[in-house]
Design a protein around this motif. Structure first.
Motif, PDB file in Angstrom:
ATOM      1  N   SER A 149       0.836  -1.211   0.000  1.00 39.64           N
ATOM      2  CA  SER A 149       0.000   0.000   0.000  1.00 39.64           C
ATOM      3  C   SER A 149       0.865   1.253   0.000  1.00 39.64           C
ATOM      4  O   SER A 149       0.577   2.222  -0.702  1.00 39.64           O
ATOM      5  CB  SER A 149      -0.896   0.024   1.236  1.00 39.64           C
ATOM      6  OG  SER A 149      -1.757  -1.078   1.248  1.00 39.64           O
ATOM      7  N   LYS A 150       1.928   1.192   0.778  1.00 39.30           N
ATOM      8  CA  LYS A 150       2.835   2.339   0.863  1.00 39.30           C
ATOM      9  C   LYS A 150       3.514   2.594  -0.489  1.00 39.30           C
ATOM     10  O   LYS A 150       3.637   3.741  -0.924  1.00 39.30           O
ATOM     11  CB  LYS A 150       3.887   2.035   1.938  1.00 39.30           C
ATOM     12  CG  LYS A 150       4.690   3.218   2.389  1.00 39.30           C
ATOM     13  CD  LYS A 150       5.638   2.815   3.513  1.00 39.30           C
ATOM     14  CE  LYS A 150       6.858   3.700   3.526  1.00 39.30           C
ATOM     15  NZ  LYS A 150       8.085   3.027   3.901  1.00 39.30           N
ATOM     16  N   ILE A 151       3.944   1.517  -1.130  1.00 39.25           N
ATOM     17  CA  ILE A 151       4.615   1.664  -2.427  1.00 39.25           C
ATOM     18  C   ILE A 151       3.652   2.278  -3.448  1.00 39.25           C
ATOM     19  O   ILE A 151       4.024   3.169  -4.215  1.00 39.25           O
ATOM     20  CB  ILE A 151       5.151   0.294  -2.921  1.00 39.25           C
ATOM     21  CG1 ILE A 151       6.297  -0.196  -2.032  1.00 39.25           C
ATOM     22  CG2 ILE A 151       5.620   0.379  -4.364  1.00 39.25           C
ATOM     23  CD1 ILE A 151       6.715  -1.645  -2.281  1.00 39.25           C
ATOM     24  N   VAL A 152       2.396   1.816  -3.445  1.00 34.30           N
ATOM     25  CA  VAL A 152       1.412   2.368  -4.381  1.00 34.30           C
ATOM     26  C   VAL A 152       1.232   3.861  -4.136  1.00 34.30           C
ATOM     27  O   VAL A 152       1.290   4.674  -5.068  1.00 34.30           O
ATOM     28  CB  VAL A 152       0.063   1.630  -4.266  1.00 34.30           C
ATOM     29  CG1 VAL A 152      -1.030   2.384  -5.014  1.00 34.30           C
ATOM     30  CG2 VAL A 152       0.156   0.218  -4.819  1.00 34.30           C
ATOM     31  N   ASP A 153       1.040   4.238  -2.875  1.00 31.38           N
ATOM     32  CA  ASP A 153       0.828   5.658  -2.551  1.00 31.38           C
ATOM     33  C   ASP A 153       2.014   6.509  -2.966  1.00 31.38           C
ATOM     34  O   ASP A 153       1.865   7.542  -3.619  1.00 31.38           O
ATOM     35  CB  ASP A 153       0.597   5.823  -1.038  1.00 31.38           C
ATOM     36  CG  ASP A 153      -0.793   5.358  -0.629  1.00 31.38           C
ATOM     37  OD1 ASP A 153      -1.675   5.295  -1.508  1.00 31.38           O
ATOM     38  OD2 ASP A 153      -0.992   5.053   0.554  1.00 31.38           O
ATOM     39  N   GLU A 154       3.193   6.053  -2.566  1.00 30.64           N
ATOM     40  CA  GLU A 154       4.389   6.839  -2.860  1.00 30.64           C
ATOM     41  C   GLU A 154       4.655   6.933  -4.364  1.00 30.64           C
ATOM     42  O   GLU A 154       5.047   7.976  -4.869  1.00 30.64           O
ATOM     43  CB  GLU A 154       5.603   6.227  -2.147  1.00 30.64           C
ATOM     44  CG  GLU A 154       5.559   6.457  -0.639  1.00 30.64           C
ATOM     45  CD  GLU A 154       6.707   5.802   0.105  1.00 30.64           C
ATOM     46  OE1 GLU A 154       6.812   6.024   1.331  1.00 30.64           O
ATOM     47  OE2 GLU A 154       7.489   5.055  -0.523  1.00 30.64           O
ATOM     48  N   SER A 155       4.429   5.824  -5.068  1.00 23.77           N
ATOM     49  CA  SER A 155       4.660   5.827  -6.518  1.00 23.77           C
ATOM     50  C   SER A 155       3.679   6.758  -7.212  1.00 23.77           C
ATOM     51  O   SER A 155       4.070   7.521  -8.106  1.00 23.77           O
ATOM     52  CB  SER A 155       4.506   4.416  -7.083  1.00 23.77           C
ATOM     53  OG  SER A 155       5.468   3.562  -6.543  1.00 23.77           O
ATOM     54  N   ASN A 156       2.424   6.702  -6.801  1.00 27.85           N
ATOM     55  CA  ASN A 156       1.422   7.576  -7.428  1.00 27.85           C
ATOM     56  C   ASN A 156       1.773   9.046  -7.206  1.00 27.85           C
ATOM     57  O   ASN A 156       1.723   9.850  -8.136  1.00 27.85           O
ATOM     58  CB  ASN A 156       0.029   7.271  -6.870  1.00 27.85           C
ATOM     59  CG  ASN A 156      -0.557   5.999  -7.459  1.00 27.85           C
ATOM     60  OD1 ASN A 156       0.097   5.308  -8.242  1.00 27.85           O
ATOM     61  ND2 ASN A 156      -1.790   5.680  -7.093  1.00 27.85           N
ATOM     62  N   THR A 157       2.149   9.374  -5.981  1.00 28.11           N
ATOM     63  CA  THR A 157       2.515  10.765  -5.681  1.00 28.11           C
ATOM     64  C   THR A 157       3.727  11.193  -6.500  1.00 28.11           C
ATOM     65  O   THR A 157       3.747  12.267  -7.108  1.00 28.11           O
ATOM     66  CB  THR A 157       2.834  10.905  -4.173  1.00 28.11           C
ATOM     67  OG1 THR A 157       1.720  10.407  -3.434  1.00 28.11           O
ATOM     68  CG2 THR A 157       3.088  12.347  -3.802  1.00 28.11           C
ATOM     69  N   ARG A 158       4.722  10.330  -6.533  1.00 33.61           N
ATOM     70  CA  ARG A 158       5.953  10.665  -7.258  1.00 33.61           C
ATOM     71  C   ARG A 158       5.686  10.870  -8.747  1.00 33.61           C
ATOM     72  O   ARG A 158       6.167  11.821  -9.365  1.00 33.61           O
ATOM     73  CB  ARG A 158       6.986   9.554  -7.042  1.00 33.61           C
ATOM     74  CG  ARG A 158       8.355   9.843  -7.649  1.00 33.61           C
ATOM     75  CD  ARG A 158       9.350   8.750  -7.301  1.00 33.61           C
ATOM     76  NE  ARG A 158       8.836   7.405  -7.492  1.00 33.61           N
ATOM     77  CZ  ARG A 158       8.667   6.814  -8.670  1.00 33.61           C
ATOM     78  NH1 ARG A 158       8.981   7.449  -9.778  1.00 33.61           N
ATOM     79  NH2 ARG A 158       8.187   5.592  -8.752  1.00 33.61           N
ATOM     80  N   LEU A 159       4.893   9.955  -9.338  1.00 34.22           N
ATOM     81  CA  LEU A 159       4.610  10.057 -10.778  1.00 34.22           C
ATOM     82  C   LEU A 159       3.891  11.369 -11.105  1.00 34.22           C
ATOM     83  O   LEU A 159       4.216  12.027 -12.092  1.00 34.22           O
ATOM     84  CB  LEU A 159       3.741   8.868 -11.226  1.00 34.22           C
ATOM     85  CG  LEU A 159       4.460   7.531 -11.379  1.00 34.22           C
ATOM     86  CD1 LEU A 159       3.462   6.398 -11.541  1.00 34.22           C
ATOM     87  CD2 LEU A 159       5.392   7.573 -12.590  1.00 34.22           C
TER      88      LEU A 159
END
Lengths: 172, 172
Positions: A149-159
């Motif tokens: 879940s953390k990876i999804v959130d962080e990746s979405n924000t970063r992208l």
């Protein structure tokens, strides 16, 4: 031995994007409207998004199969680390086998290891035991969920941030 | 379009079997005995097997990263299935993009999709949204754990049974 490098490529999906089976109507709000209104089946209560194309297997089964291969890979590493300390001969034999055989398919790897020699058979049984224990006792499932879940959130924000930065730079 | 086939190969581990970092002593019962008995640190209470060679990342983080790519793949399928019903034009555009771009790296795929055109940007944002919702709400984590344990048990039994059958056949 110091140059040993084994990359484990796991095929998470060899499925085509075109589903071989007819599209199931589970959770799809876009049903064809040719049926008579009163003869339509009652609406499905599942609120989940419709995931097409996994045929008989669910995404969970697909992911489980891949984790299974991953656990075999981890088990081999665990056994190697254990052997290195107190049984250099067995360590060398297993390491040599790992260098010659792919770990992409964990079961195939174990099947081949069992048939290599009687000593290798013992190592294979140990890998089977360790991967089972690792899956059931050691692997932190709650942590996996939290991290994913953390990876999804962080990746979405970063992208999105990268995109915004890039386009605002172009505008200047 | 009917011939579209996209395989998602995910690298579960590109790590070498030789750990680049010194071996941690976590859960290793084979500590060097050079220290004085009374100055030894208290034994670690962790009962888990020592997993070497994941460096900074844990096996859970590694598996989480791979599930993240898998969720992107699933999200693209979900969005495609939704579009197919009511927006054939967007469906065609996304499908065409999927055929040209690998889904192995989910984030790279999304980054490229955002930069393809303004219409594609909308699709990319939808994929980001869907993968987050899928990870947090729809994906059945308990089921994943149950299935993975089942796969390990069944695979171990099958491997041993096949071996026994094979060798008993040879003996006859």
């Amino acid at each position: 031995m110091a140059s040993a490098s084994s990359s484990t490529l796991l095929s998470l999906s060899n499925l085509s994007f075109i589903s071989p089976t007819p599209i199931r109507s589970r959770a799809s709000p876009f049903l064809p409207r040719k049926q008579k209104p009163h003869r339509r089946p009652p609406p499905l209560r599942c609120q989940k998004m419709y995931v097409p194309g996994f045929g008989e297997a669910s995404p969970e089964a697909k992911a489980g199969k891949n984790l299974h291969n991953f656990f075999t890979y981890v088990a081999v590493r665990i056994v190697l680390a254990q052997l290195e300390s107190y049984n250099p001969e067995a360590y060398g034999e297993l390491m040599e086998f790992v260098e010659r055989n792919s770990l992409n398919d964990g079961d195939e790897f174990c099947a081949n290891l069992m048939r290599e020699s009687s000593r290798h058979k013992g190592l294979a049984l140990r890998v089977l035991e360790v991967r089972s224990a690792y899956c059931k006792n050691d692997f932190e499932w709650d942590n996996l969920k939290r991290l994913a879940s953390k990876i999804v959130d962080e990746s979405n924000t970063r992208l999105m941030r990268d995109y915004v930065l890039e386009t605002s730079h172009e505008e200047n």
